[in-house]
Motif scaffolding. Structure first.
Motif, mmCIF file in Angstrom:
data_model
loop_
_atom_site.group_PDB
_atom_site.id
_atom_site.type_symbol
_atom_site.label_atom_id
_atom_site.label_comp_id
_atom_site.label_asym_id
_atom_site.label_seq_id
_atom_site.Cartn_x
_atom_site.Cartn_y
_atom_site.Cartn_z
ATOM 1 N N LEU A 159 -26.619 54.085 11.880
ATOM 2 C CA LEU A 159 -27.952 53.787 11.330
ATOM 3 C C LEU A 159 -29.051 54.453 12.154
ATOM 4 O O LEU A 159 -30.042 54.936 11.597
ATOM 5 C CB LEU A 159 -28.160 52.282 11.243
ATOM 6 N N VAL A 160 -28.875 54.503 13.460
ATOM 7 C CA VAL A 160 -29.846 55.218 14.308
ATOM 8 C C VAL A 160 -29.792 56.709 13.999
ATOM 9 O O VAL A 160 -30.821 57.375 13.921
ATOM 10 C CB VAL A 160 -29.588 54.928 15.805
ATOM 11 N N CYS A 162 -29.250 57.981 11.236
ATOM 12 C CA CYS A 162 -29.964 58.176 9.961
ATOM 13 C C CYS A 162 -31.472 58.253 10.165
ATOM 14 O O CYS A 162 -32.209 58.499 9.216
ATOM 15 C CB CYS A 162 -29.665 57.017 9.008
ATOM 16 N N MET A 164 -33.311 55.634 11.628
ATOM 17 C CA MET A 164 -33.932 54.307 11.659
ATOM 18 C C MET A 164 -34.255 53.925 13.104
ATOM 19 O O MET A 164 -33.470 54.192 14.010
ATOM 20 C CB MET A 164 -32.993 53.262 11.055
ATOM 21 N N CYS A 168 -35.377 48.123 14.445
ATOM 22 C CA CYS A 168 -35.099 47.768 13.053
ATOM 23 C C CYS A 168 -33.593 47.600 12.844
ATOM 24 O O CYS A 168 -33.132 46.631 12.239
ATOM 25 C CB CYS A 168 -35.651 48.840 12.122
ATOM 26 N N VAL A 169 -32.822 48.539 13.366
ATOM 27 C CA VAL A 169 -31.365 48.497 13.221
ATOM 28 C C VAL A 169 -30.796 47.237 13.856
ATOM 29 O O VAL A 169 -29.996 46.522 13.251
ATOM 30 C CB VAL A 169 -30.724 49.759 13.834
ATOM 31 N N ALA A 187 -31.603 48.309 6.210
ATOM 32 C CA ALA A 187 -32.286 49.163 7.195
ATOM 33 C C ALA A 187 -33.011 50.323 6.525
ATOM 34 O O ALA A 187 -33.782 51.026 7.154
ATOM 35 C CB ALA A 187 -31.293 49.692 8.225
ATOM 36 N N GLY A 188 -32.751 50.530 5.243
ATOM 37 C CA GLY A 188 -33.407 51.621 4.533
ATOM 38 C C GLY A 188 -32.750 52.959 4.769
ATOM 39 O O GLY A 188 -33.383 54.005 4.664
ATOM 40 N N CYS A 189 -31.482 52.956 5.064
ATOM 41 C CA CYS A 189 -30.768 54.199 5.380
ATOM 42 C C CYS A 189 -29.969 54.660 4.187
ATOM 43 O O CYS A 189 -29.332 53.928 3.516
ATOM 44 C CB CYS A 189 -29.840 53.958 6.566
#
Length: 189
Positions: A159-160, A162, A164, A168-169, A187-189
Motif C-alpha cells: 500500500l505504501v 502504491c 499511500m 493512512c495505511v 486506503a484508496g489504492c
C-alpha cells in the motif's frame, strides 16, 4: 466464492500446479515454472482453462509482474501461497532481517498483490487456519499469528508502494489487515 465452473477447473488443476517442478526443464530453467506446467497440462489433454490455472499459480513472479486473472487461477495462487507460508513458518519460523532462504517475503507480497488485483474477498485468518489444518505437521496458533503479522507487513509495504501515506495505511490496517482487497480499497489504492 467460486462458481461451479471455476471450482471444477480449480479442482482439476490443483494436483497439477507443482508437477512441472519435478521435470528436468524446470530444474534447469527455473523461470519456466508454470509455463511448462501449462504445456504439460495441454499435452495431457486438460482444457485450456485448466492449463491457464496451472500457469497462473506462479504469478506474480516478482513485484512488477502480472497476477492471475481467471477465478480458478486466483484461487489456486492464493491457496498455494497460504500453504507455503503456513507450512514454512510453522517449521522454520518467519524470516530474519538478514535471511529469507525460502523467499517468504516474495510469497507474501504476491499473496496480497493477487488478492488486491483480483479484488478477492480473502479473509487471511480463515485462509491461514484452513492452510494450517491441511499441513502434514502440527501448526501452533502462534505460527498462524506470526504468519498474519508477516503478511500484514507485506500488505503495508504494498500500500505504501502504491503511494499511500504511511499514516493512512497504518490506520486502515488496524481494522482491515486480514482483508487485503478491503484494505486497499479503504486506503484508496
Amino acid at each position: 466464492g467460486l462458481d461451479a465452473g471455476a471450482t471444477s477447473v480449480a479442482a482439476e488443476a490443483a494436483p497439477l500446479i507443482n508437477a512441472d517442478l519435478a521435470t528436468a526443464v524446470v530444474t534447469e530453467f527455473t523461470d519456466l515454472a508454470g509455463i511448462m506446467g501449462r504445456y504439460y497440462a495441454r499435452a495431457a489433454g486438460h482444457s485450456e482453462d485448466v492449463a491457464r490455472a496451472v500457469f497462473e499459480v506462479v504469478l506474480p513472479r516478482n513485484s512488477g509482474d502480472k497476477v492471475a486473472e481467471s477465478a480458478a487461477g486466483v484461487a489456486l495462487a492464493l491457496a498455494d501461497r497460504l500453504d507455503s507460508l503456513i507450512g514454512l513458518i510453522a517449521v522454520v519460523g518467519v524470516p530474519t532481517a538478514t535471511a529469507d532462504p525460502f523467499a517468504l517475503r516474495r510469497i507474501a507480497y504476491g499473496l496480497v498483490q493477487t488478492a488486491i488485483t483480483a479484488d478477492a474477498p480473502l479473509d487471511l485468518r480463515v485462509g491461514c487456519e484452513l492452510a494450517a489444518s491441511a499441513q502434514p505437521v502440527a501448526v501452533e496458533q502462534q505460527a498462524i499469528e506470526s504468519a498474519l503479522a508477516f503478511v500484514a507487513r507485506r500488505l503495508e509495504q504494498l500500500l505504501v508502494d502504491c503511494g499511500m501515506p504511511i499514516e493512512c495505511v497504518r490506520a486502515v490496517l488496524v481494522e482491515r489487515a486480514a482483508h487485503p482487497a478491503a484494505a486497499a480499497a479503504a486506503a484508496g489504492c
